[in-house]
Design an enzyme around this catalytic site. Structure first.
Site, mmCIF file in Angstrom:
data_model
loop_
_atom_site.group_PDB
_atom_site.id
_atom_site.type_symbol
_atom_site.label_atom_id
_atom_site.label_comp_id
_atom_site.label_asym_id
_atom_site.label_seq_id
_atom_site.Cartn_x
_atom_site.Cartn_y
_atom_site.Cartn_z
ATOM 1 N N LYS A 79 -1.244 8.617 3.598
ATOM 2 C CA LYS A 79 -1.051 7.686 5.024
ATOM 3 C C LYS A 79 -0.472 8.609 5.863
ATOM 4 O O LYS A 79 0.497 9.411 5.525
ATOM 5 C CB LYS A 79 -0.288 6.469 4.499
ATOM 6 C CG LYS A 79 0.085 5.267 5.806
ATOM 7 C CD LYS A 79 0.827 4.114 5.109
ATOM 8 C CE LYS A 79 1.201 3.098 6.220
ATOM 9 N NZ LYS A 79 1.864 2.155 5.706
ATOM 10 N N SER A 154 -0.512 -2.303 6.467
ATOM 11 C CA SER A 154 -0.492 -1.283 7.478
ATOM 12 C C SER A 154 -1.033 -0.159 6.893
ATOM 13 O O SER A 154 -1.741 0.705 7.645
ATOM 14 C CB SER A 154 0.762 -0.920 8.219
ATOM 15 O OG SER A 154 1.666 -0.243 7.068
ATOM 16 N N SER A 178 2.580 -3.731 2.941
ATOM 17 C CA SER A 178 1.532 -2.649 3.452
ATOM 18 C C SER A 178 0.702 -2.000 2.610
ATOM 19 O O SER A 178 -0.315 -1.200 2.804
ATOM 20 C CB SER A 178 2.332 -1.746 4.457
ATOM 21 O OG SER A 178 2.449 -2.511 5.821
#
Ligand code: GLN
Length: 488
Positions: A79, A154, A178
């Site tokens: 990420k 996210s 997330s």
């Protein structure tokens, strides 16, 4: 089956036995990326040359019969809020558009020591604020199961990369859901470890008392293997715990006899999505058939969790994000003729942050401001304790809790983006976990009629990830949801 469609443990075995090389696996992953990335948009940065170089080094070690780790040579996506030395770390924000990290996050350092191959950085909601990955300043990630819908957020890019076989493993971060919510919406496995289990050093901070890094994977064994590598004490993160790290693969036993599972009644509410409710209840029945003891319990303060979270997370974010002022690193406004330093800060932040980030900075600053601090921030802290006490009490009676991960399956791109409150409610089932600091996983437990994945959430006491893995593994042995692949 193509190499990129295998799990990490399958690939790790093949590499170890010399049946395939890390270079071949890495190439198969990039071939897949070349084919589907235009439609999915999982990545904001790809590092193909570096990845192939790294893969060849691993292959060299194997030729020399050096000792290697079980995941050596396996490609992993990260990420874009975790730092890899020399690679862009943008948090999908314009304010960090050109920021190259000068150091490795602790998780990255550990994965490097174990010879994993980094293929790129994945798209996310800007600074991890969001539930759909639509808040990225750069691109919209599409859910591999239905390109018109969101992948969750996210960590949407990481979840989509796993679901579409563009990556074998991925890391995400979870502040209010997330990792788990995108895992649920993309039909993959996502674990948020106990707060303090995995070092946050080198993770760009959103809300420091809630943030935690964790794996997104194709199955539970991969999740356990990755946890073995990233968990453990780190003197560079003062909130990391000096608590022994077990071999998580030892928890992969196909037996849940006598495991006490609590089902919180507040998580099955009127008006919730019927298909989600049915799949989760079916899963609970299956676990009961396999020997678990099911009991209904109550977590009475659940209804306050979203409000508490959006006060505390925004307060912490407003403080953490104060560092982006265009002076030391990141973007600086190029508007000519700033009359003062303050004006330069304002221009920089005005240009650099997107709407959701600005909204949160304003909310958080307000909640912390003199005169409002007691009414909002302090009160939210107190209610956080009540939420945690509910959960502590539940664990006196049960070994784990089971709930849906998300109240709905994936939704259409654009559907909630103009209604922040609706979007915030996507995390209604995941937020209490972060407030209480406990671990939680999402695993695939079914599909809707429209072929969208549904996720089951399992929660346990702090540092009881082994119970989660045992229950999840047993469930996985008796189902095949995790083996389904989207047609892209
Ligand atoms: N969706 C939640 C938010 O927008 C959680 C985000 C996260 O876990 N990083 O704050």
């Amino acid at each position: 089956m193509k190499l990129n469609e295998l799990t990490a443990h399958e690939i790790g075995e093949l590499i170890k036995k010399g049946e395939v090389s890390s270079e071949e696996v890495t190439k198969s992953v990039f071939k897949r990326i070349e084919k589907v990335e235009k439609t999915i948009n999982s990545f904001v940065t790809l590092i193909k040359d570096e990845a192939l170089k790294q893969a060849r080094l691993v292959d060299e070690k194997i030729r020399k019969k050096e000792k290697i780790s079980p995941l050596a040579g396996v490609p992993i996506a990260i990420k874009d809020n975790m730092c890899i030395d020399g690679v862009l770390t943008t948090c999908s924000s314009k304010i960090l558009e050109n920021f190259k990290s000068p150091y490795d996050a602790t998780v990255i350092k550990r994965l490097k020591e174990n010879d994993l191959v980094f293929i790129g950085k994945t798209n996310m909601d800007e600074f991890a604020m969001g539930s759909s990955t639509e808040n990225s300043a750069f691109k919209i990630t599409h859910n591999p199961w239905n390109l018109e819908t969101i992948p969750g957020g996210s960590s949407g890019g990481s979840a989509a990369a796993i679901a579409s076989d563009e990556a074998i493993l991925a890391l995400g971060s979870d502040t209010g859901g997330s990792i788990r919510q995108p895992a649920s919406l993309c039909g993959v496995v996502g674990l948020k470890p106990t707060y303090g289990r995995v070092s946050r050093y080198g993770l760009v901070a959103f809300a420091s008392s809630l943030d935690q890094i964790g794996p997104l994977t194709k199955d539970i064994r991969d999740c356990a293997l990755l946890m073995n590598l990233i968990s453990g004490y780190d003197e560079r993160d003062s909130t990391s715990c000096d608590y022994p790290v077990p071999d998580y693969t030892k928890s992969l036993i196909n037996d849940i006899k006598e495991v006490r599972i609590g089902v919180p009644k507040e998580y099955f509410v009127k008006g919730m999505d019927e298909e989600v409710e049915k799949s989760v209840k079916d899963a609970i029945r299956l676990l009961e058939k396999l020997g678990a003891k099911i009991e209904e319990i109550s977590l009475p303060h659940t209804e306050y969790a979203v409000a508490v979270y959006y006060l505390l997370a925004t307060a912490e974010a407003s403080s953490n994000l104060a560092r982006y002022e265009g002076v030391k690193y990141g973007r600086r406004s190029q508007v000519a003729g700033h009359r003062s330093l303050i004006e330069m800060y304002e221009e920089t932040r005005g240009e650099g942050f997107g709407d959701e980030v600005k909204r949160r900075i304003m909310l958080g600053t307000y909640a912390l401001s003199a005169g409002y601090y007691d009414a909002y921030y302090l009160k939210a802290q107190k209610v956080r304790t009540l939420v945690k006490e509910d959960i502590d009490k539940a664990f006196e009676k049960c070994d784990c809790l089971i709930t849906p991960t998300s109240p709905t399956p994936s939704f259409k791109i654009g559907e909630k983006i103009d209604d922040p409150l609706k979007m915030y409610l996507s995390d209604i089932f995941t937020i209490s976990t972060n407030l209480a600091g406990i671990p939680g996983i999402s695993i695939p437990c079914g599909f809707t009629k429209a072929d969208l994945p549904i996720g089951l959430q399992i929660l346990t006491k702090p540092f009881a990830e082994e119970t989660i893995l045992r229950v999840a593994h047993t469930y996985e042995q008796h189902t095949d949801w995790h083996k389904r692949k989207p047609r892209i």
